[in-house]
Design a protein around this motif. Structure first.
Motif, mmCIF file in Angstrom:
data_model
loop_
_atom_site.group_PDB
_atom_site.id
_atom_site.type_symbol
_atom_site.label_atom_id
_atom_site.label_comp_id
_atom_site.label_asym_id
_atom_site.label_seq_id
_atom_site.Cartn_x
_atom_site.Cartn_y
_atom_site.Cartn_z
ATOM 1 N N UNK A 400 0.815 -1.212 0.000
ATOM 2 C CA UNK A 400 0.000 0.000 0.000
ATOM 3 C C UNK A 400 0.853 1.268 0.000
ATOM 4 N N UNK A 401 1.933 1.297 0.772
ATOM 5 C CA UNK A 401 2.742 2.506 0.856
ATOM 6 C C UNK A 401 3.338 2.878 -0.496
ATOM 7 N N UNK A 402 3.886 1.916 -1.201
ATOM 8 C CA UNK A 402 4.479 2.189 -2.509
ATOM 9 C C UNK A 402 3.417 2.672 -3.494
ATOM 10 N N UNK A 403 2.237 2.080 -3.426
ATOM 11 C CA UNK A 403 1.147 2.511 -4.303
ATOM 12 C C UNK A 403 0.769 3.964 -4.024
ATOM 13 N N UNK A 404 0.734 4.334 -2.749
ATOM 14 C CA UNK A 404 0.405 5.713 -2.388
ATOM 15 C C UNK A 404 1.498 6.680 -2.830
ATOM 16 N N UNK A 405 2.739 6.242 -2.828
ATOM 17 C CA UNK A 405 3.839 7.084 -3.275
ATOM 18 C C UNK A 405 3.740 7.416 -4.761
ATOM 19 N N UNK A 406 3.216 6.484 -5.544
ATOM 20 C CA UNK A 406 3.124 6.681 -6.993
ATOM 21 C C UNK A 406 1.907 7.500 -7.416
ATOM 22 N N UNK A 407 0.863 7.485 -6.607
ATOM 23 C CA UNK A 407 -0.413 8.083 -7.030
ATOM 24 C C UNK A 407 -0.344 9.575 -7.371
ATOM 25 N N UNK A 408 0.446 10.426 -6.674
ATOM 26 C CA UNK A 408 0.440 11.857 -7.020
ATOM 27 C C UNK A 408 0.993 12.180 -8.407
ATOM 28 N N UNK A 409 1.705 11.256 -9.032
ATOM 29 C CA UNK A 409 2.288 11.538 -10.347
ATOM 30 C C UNK A 409 1.234 11.830 -11.410
ATOM 31 N N UNK A 410 -0.011 11.411 -11.156
ATOM 32 C CA UNK A 410 -1.093 11.667 -12.113
ATOM 33 C C UNK A 410 -1.367 13.162 -12.240
ATOM 34 N N UNK A 411 -0.972 13.937 -11.242
ATOM 35 C CA UNK A 411 -1.156 15.390 -11.333
ATOM 36 C C UNK A 411 -0.426 15.984 -12.547
ATOM 37 N N UNK A 412 0.616 15.348 -13.009
ATOM 38 C CA UNK A 412 1.338 15.859 -14.175
ATOM 39 C C UNK A 412 0.430 15.923 -15.394
ATOM 40 N N UNK A 413 -0.400 14.900 -15.569
ATOM 41 C CA UNK A 413 -1.366 14.907 -16.674
ATOM 42 C C UNK A 413 -2.407 15.992 -16.500
ATOM 43 N N UNK A 414 -2.865 16.191 -15.251
ATOM 44 C CA UNK A 414 -3.857 17.231 -14.984
ATOM 45 C C UNK A 414 -3.293 18.612 -15.297
ATOM 46 N N UNK A 415 -2.053 18.856 -14.888
ATOM 47 C CA UNK A 415 -1.420 20.154 -15.128
ATOM 48 C C UNK A 415 -1.287 20.423 -16.629
ATOM 49 N N UNK A 416 -0.896 19.420 -17.387
ATOM 50 C CA UNK A 416 -0.758 19.591 -18.835
ATOM 51 C C UNK A 416 -2.092 19.963 -19.480
ATOM 52 N N UNK A 417 -3.185 19.291 -19.059
ATOM 53 C CA UNK A 417 -4.506 19.583 -19.619
ATOM 54 C C UNK A 417 -4.970 20.987 -19.249
ATOM 55 N N UNK A 418 -4.710 21.416 -18.022
ATOM 56 C CA UNK A 418 -5.145 22.737 -17.577
ATOM 57 C C UNK A 418 -4.362 23.848 -18.266
ATOM 58 N N UNK A 419 -3.089 23.620 -18.515
ATOM 59 C CA UNK A 419 -2.292 24.611 -19.263
ATOM 60 C C UNK A 419 -2.848 24.768 -20.682
ATOM 61 N N UNK A 420 -3.174 23.655 -21.317
ATOM 62 C CA UNK A 420 -3.758 23.720 -22.659
ATOM 63 C C UNK A 420 -5.101 24.434 -22.626
ATOM 64 N N UNK A 421 -5.904 24.163 -21.580
ATOM 65 C CA UNK A 421 -7.204 24.813 -21.454
ATOM 66 C C UNK A 421 -7.101 26.320 -21.324
ATOM 67 N N UNK A 422 -6.105 26.793 -20.564
ATOM 68 C CA UNK A 422 -5.924 28.236 -20.409
ATOM 69 C C UNK A 422 -5.596 28.888 -21.754
ATOM 70 N N UNK A 423 -4.782 28.227 -22.565
ATOM 71 C CA UNK A 423 -4.423 28.787 -23.874
ATOM 72 C C UNK A 423 -5.617 28.825 -24.825
ATOM 73 N N UNK A 424 -6.513 27.851 -24.691
ATOM 74 C CA UNK A 424 -7.665 27.757 -25.595
ATOM 75 C C UNK A 424 -8.888 28.526 -25.083
ATOM 76 N N UNK A 425 -8.813 29.032 -23.859
ATOM 77 C CA UNK A 425 -9.984 29.647 -23.218
ATOM 78 C C UNK A 425 -10.562 30.837 -23.979
ATOM 79 N N UNK A 426 -9.757 31.814 -24.437
ATOM 80 C CA UNK A 426 -10.349 32.950 -25.165
ATOM 81 C C UNK A 426 -11.145 32.516 -26.393
ATOM 82 N N UNK A 427 -10.595 31.575 -27.158
ATOM 83 C CA UNK A 427 -11.316 31.090 -28.344
ATOM 84 C C UNK A 427 -12.580 30.349 -27.932
#
Length: 442
Positions: A400-427
């Protein structure tokens, strides 16, 4: 032949009245009761986390089986949210909310009398069906009676209801399980839900919601004919909205992990009894909910002049949680670990308010519940369902501990999507403003 809803069942088509006919208190009554049912929703969903140790011992279940009992609810929410939200936009949001709450409360009673893993899985399946579209329809109801300048705050507060409900469900469920039985833990949650359903049915109506409807974004309402209903396809044809869906969903992956697995983490690595582990986890889950509220308030403040800054706030919240949770689960047990995880937990769901506000800004009010339903699909399939189940599978192989250590890495995908969303927001905003003039649909 197309069926058209009456003004009572379809708030978007109902005539709006002047400010003098509106009560300043009624929107807050709507929020309070809708929020109360959301508490019931998550109390019924997350009470299972406090029961994990009892079921593991009594029925000799593996971590994967325990995870399936949790994830089946989120999975059904993810699969059914959009179609049920579309139905609610047409059939009536209030009637839909009442029916949902009755179903999940009754299904929770079935959990209380389950005699095997298979029966519990079936009951949890029904809980998921009942809860499927509640968050999306409920938040659409709340946002319909408040001005857009408060949407991130209200969305964050409403989404925090999931954490607060989880706190109550886990803490109260653990206490009841220890002093009475785990079956009464489920029964108590069901009774609470049924009481709230009765209050909601008595005080909230479609007609009153239409009477107190707040003005939508000026750029849209200025060119929108009365009774206009945006095509369902607009939920998916705006690239900025797609980024908000993806970023919002991925950012809840780790938050979902914390909600489901913190009781077991404290039980296994801090040697706490089930009731004590549930109480300790409840404090951290409360931090998740508090962070949603406060991050929503911060988002509305920084985006008061420039709404695109709400994307920046969401990105910052994800980055903070990524750093603190990664480090927190990597250090040894003790005060330092507790503090790091606490900070990470506080910001773990912070992008909920900004994500919902962006979706609300980028979609027409006539399909608002459906838009929130689509966001909820992302929340559950990419976050709340995928997160706990993935960690359960990883825990069987890596611990369980190792699994919990890996789980926050998914935030990298979220950050990439949100950065793209900010660029596309005016359009995306220009596309929404042109929608009703390009495709009139009275």
């Amino acid at each position: 032949m197309e069926l058209r809803a009456t003004s009572v069942d379809n708030p978007a088509a109902a005539p709006r009245v002047g400010p003098s006919a509106r009560s300043s208190r009624y929107p807050w009554i709507v929020f309070a009761l809708t929020f109360g049912l959301l508490l019931s929703d998550y109390m019924s969903r997350q009470v299972l986390s406090a029961i994990f140790p009892f079921l593991k011992t009594e029925w000799a279940l593996s971590d994967s089986q325990l995870a399936s009992l949790s994830s089946i609810v989120a999975l059904m929410v993810g699969l059914l949210t959009l179609p049920l939200s579309l139905l609610a936009d047409r059939w009536g949001r209030v009637k839909s909310l009442v029916l949902m709450a009755v179903l999940w409360s009754a299904a929770t009673l079935l959990c209380a009398v389950a005699g095997s893993y298979e029966q519990m899985l079936g009951a949890r399946f029904l809980v998921g069906v009942g809860e499927a579209a509640y968050t999306s329809v409920g938040i659409a109801v709340v946002l319909s009676v408040f001005a857009p300048r408060l949407h991130a705050t209200l969305s964050g507060a409403f989404m925090a209801g999931g954490s607060f409900g989880s706190v109550i469900g886990v803490a109260l469920g653990g206490v009841i399980a220890v002093h009475v039985s785990w079956r009464w833990s489920f029964a108590a949650m069901a009774i609470f839900g049924l009481i709230l359903v009765a209050l909601y049915r008595a005080l909230i109506t479609e007609g009153k919601l239409a009477q107190h409807a707040a003005d939508d974004l000026p750029a849209v309402t200025a060119t929108t004919p009365a009774g206009y209903r945006a095509p369902v396809s607009t939920l998916f044809t705006n690239p900025a909205v797609l980024c908000a869906y993806i970023g919002g969903g991925l950012h809840l992956f780790t938050a979902g992990v914390l909600l489901s697995w913190l009781p077991s983490f404290f039980n296994r690595y801090y040697d706490l009894a089930p009731a004590e582990a549930g109480a300790m986890a409840a404090v951290f889950v409360l931090l998740v909910g508090s962070g949603m509220v406060i991050c929503g308030i911060i988002t509305d403040r920084v985006g008061r002049i420039d709404t695109s800054r709400k994307w920046t706030a969401a990105i910052a919240f994800c980055l903070i949680s990524l750093v603190f949770l990664t480090v927190g689960f990597s250090v040894g047990t003790g005060t330092a670990q507790m503090g790091l995880i606490a900070i990470g937990a506080f910001f773990s769901g912070g992008a909920s308010g900004p994500s919902a506000a962006m979706v609300a800004n980028l979609t027409h009010s006539s399909v608002r519940a459906s838009a929130m339903g689509t966001l909820a699909v992302a929340y559950n399939l990419l976050g709340m369902a995928l997160g706990p189940f993935t960690v359960g599978v990883l825990a069987d192989h890596l611990g369980l501990l190792r699994a919990l250590q890996l789980s926050p890495l998914v935030y990298l995908g979220a950050i990439a999507a949100l950065i793209a969303g900010k660029r596309l927001y005016p359009a995306g905003m220009r596309k929404l403003a042109a929608l009703s003039t390009d495709t009139p649909h009275p």
